[in-house]
Each structure stands twice: as C-alpha cells, then as structure tokens.
Design an enzyme around this catalytic site. Structure first.
Site, PDB file in Angstrom:
ATOM      1  N   CYS A 131     -33.862  27.442  48.317  1.00  0.00           N
ATOM      2  CA  CYS A 131     -33.906  28.198  49.777  1.00  0.00           C
ATOM      3  C   CYS A 131     -35.490  28.536  50.335  1.00  0.00           C
ATOM      4  O   CYS A 131     -35.823  28.199  51.293  1.00  0.00           O
ATOM      5  CB  CYS A 131     -33.030  29.417  50.012  1.00  0.00           C
ATOM      6  N   HIS A 172     -34.913  34.928  54.526  1.00  0.00           N
ATOM      7  CA  HIS A 172     -36.069  35.402  53.475  1.00  0.00           C
ATOM      8  C   HIS A 172     -37.392  35.454  54.208  1.00  0.00           C
ATOM      9  O   HIS A 172     -37.603  34.670  55.232  1.00  0.00           O
ATOM     10  CB  HIS A 172     -35.707  34.331  52.484  1.00  0.00           C
TER      11      HIS A 172
END
Length: 335
Positions: free
Chosen positions: A126, A234
């Site tokens: 990711c 994130h």
C-alpha cells in the site's frame, strides 16, 4: 465475467467487493471465497446475498479473474492452482511481488508490465503504490536519482484487530492487542518484522518494490515506516532528487495533470493532504511541495492515500479493468 474474491470476509476483501460494485465492474457471477471457517457466511454484493465458498470449490468453478486478499501463505498455495485453470490471479499479498516472473503493477505507472503469459499479477504494498503514483510523472520529466521517504501509516494497514485495539485504548476498554506497545497517543517505528540490517520488512518492501515497478534497479532509496493512531489513510514525507533542474510551479502543474493524483497545495488556506480527507477516496493526494535548498534539484512533498482503497482494493480492481483493455486477455476470457 466470473469473479472470485478470495478473502471476501476480511477488511480488504470487503473493500474489494465495495469497489467492484462502485466501479460497475462487469461481474456476472460472483464467487466470494474464504477459509473453511468462513464457508457458508453471507456477503452482500449490489443488494444480493452470496454464500461464501471454499477455495477448492472456487478453483473448480474456473473464474476468469481471482482477486486475492487472504495472506501470503494462502496465495503461495492457491494462486498457482487457480492459474493452472487459466484464471488470472491478482494477488494483494507480498507472496509474489518480487518473483521475477510475476509483474508488480500500478496501472498509472507500469500498465504494460502485464504480458499474455502472465497468470499471476502482484498488487504492490500500500505505501509503495501511493509513492510511485506521485513519483512516476516527476521521474518522466526530470529523471529521479534518489528518494528518502518516511511514512505515517494508519492502523487499518494492520487489520481490524488493530482498529479495535486503538478504539479500546481510546475508550479505556481492555482487549486483545496486536502491537507490542500502545498505539493511541503514540507512534511506533515498527511495521512488519525487523530484518538483520536493522530495517523493517515494510521499509524493505518500499525500496525493492519501487525499483521493480519503476524499472529503476539502481535507484538510491531509503525508507522509515511508522505506525500512528490514524484511520483513513497512509501519509508519506518524500524527499526526491532529480538529474535535471525544475520549477516548482511546473512540478505542481505536472502532478495536477497526472492520472490518479489530486493536488492539494494551498498552505495559505490550510489546504494539504490528510488521512481524514482522503478516507474512502481513490486518488493519491499530493501537497506541501517545496524545494529542498540543502541539495541540488531536490524537493519535498507530502503524499496521502486511503490504504484500503488505492493502496489495496482499488488498485487490484484497476488491474482487472486493465485486463479488459488487452485483446489477449479478452480472448482468454471468451475461451
């Protein structure tokens, strides 16, 4: 299209079903698949309930595409079994990413990496995905030489148990823990396991995956990854050095025009990317773009993306959409 979603009851698998529905992927037969303990559970897709089936039953059904989010050991064992039936596997684990015979794909970056012989395609980590989406157009324009990245990663990257731990700590409720220390009011420079060289495996993934995806085997890159008490996405602080000089306004213009990127760079009005505003969205958000005056042709930027969507489910579904644009894949599906 007959589609299997392996790990359909998990956090990312549930998100994959959601993204398939939102993007109107042409699913004519859905095979939600999971481990034996989940067989018989019901998942809902586009208003219809589907019973979860086991892995062997899904293999025998010969789906056109199987999207995996069930962990590395499951992918290692079962992806080849699906592939042997001419199912194209899109795998979200780390099991196949660095296999030289398996393409590691971010559609905005390296769509041509998928070739007719490929039956397993790896979905990158990711934190790597959002970074390469932001770096690719800048590399094309100015030729990237070095990258230093520090991440600030959501607990959703660990899974539902980590989300529960954070919520329990915030509410002062006893419960199971998945981190070696409290996560609320804290920051853990520890994602995945520590390696012999002092880096964590998450940091290693970002370095080696970036080189593979961008076809830059000699790229100088280093990473520090940190878990923070955030939910939604994130964040990354990226310092990138280039071979050619650049103008900051040109950098912003290049990024704003690039697929999959939303520019949020107006600090005078407090506009910059944040996990809370990237949550449940598919783009990679870039801001805080500024020149690093301590090194030539170097800049800093702040990059945020929803790790369950673009960092996992959305990127996997985009790979499936990419297959629908390839004549050889369509011919395979027809047969």
């Amino acid at each position: 299209m007959k589609i299997a979603v392996v790990g359909a009851t998990g956090l990312v698998g549930t998100k994959m079903l959601e993204v398939l529905a939102e993007r109107n992927f042409p699913v004519t037969e859905l095979l939600p698949t999971a481990s034996e303990r989940s067989v018989g559970k019901i998942v809902t897709f586009k208003g219809t309930d589907y019973p979860v089936i086991g892995l062997q039953q899904a293999v025998d059904a010969k789906p056109h595409i199987a999207i995996f989010s069930a962990g590395g050991s499951v992918s290692t064992e079962w992806a080849p079994k699906f592939a042997a039936n001419n199912t194209i596997v899109i795998d979200n684990s780390s099991a196949w990413r660095m296999n030289p015979d398996v393409p590691l794909v971010v559609p905005e970056v390296n769509p041509n990496a998928i070739l007719p012989q490929h039956r397993i395609i790896a979905n990158p980590n990711c934190s790597t995905i959002q970074m390469v989406v932001a770096l690719k157009p800048l590399h094309d324009a100015y030729h990237m030489l070095r990258v230093v990245v520090s991440t600030y990663q959501s607990v959703t990257g660990t899974g539902q148990k980590a989300v529960t731990q954070l919520q329990n700590e915030r509410n002062n409720t006893p419960g199971e823990t998945v981190y070696p220390h409290p996560i609320d009011f804290n920051a853990l420079p520890h994602i995945d396991v520590f390696m012999d060289n002092g880096y964590t495996k998450e940091e290693w993934k970002m370095m080696v995956e970036t080189r593979k995806i961008m076809e830059l085997p000699d790229l100088k890159i280093t990473a520090t990854t940190v878990r923070i008490p955030a939910i939604g996405g994130h964040s990354e602080s990226i310092n990138a050095a280039f071979a050619h000089p650049f103008d900051i306004e040109e950098i912003k213009s290049t990024l704003a025009k690039s697929p999959g990127i939303t520019l949020q760079d107006d600090p005078a009005n407090n506009l910059y990317p944040m996990p809370i505003t990237s949550h449940n969205l598919d783009d990679v958000f870039v801001g805080r773009i500024r020149r690093d005056d301590s090194a030539p042709n170097t800049l800093n930027m702040w990059v945020v993306s929803d790790n369950l969507r673009k960092g996992a489910a959305t990127n996997a579904v985009q790979i499936a959409e990419l297959l629908l644009q390839k004549d050889w894949a369509l011919e395979l599906f027809r047969n």
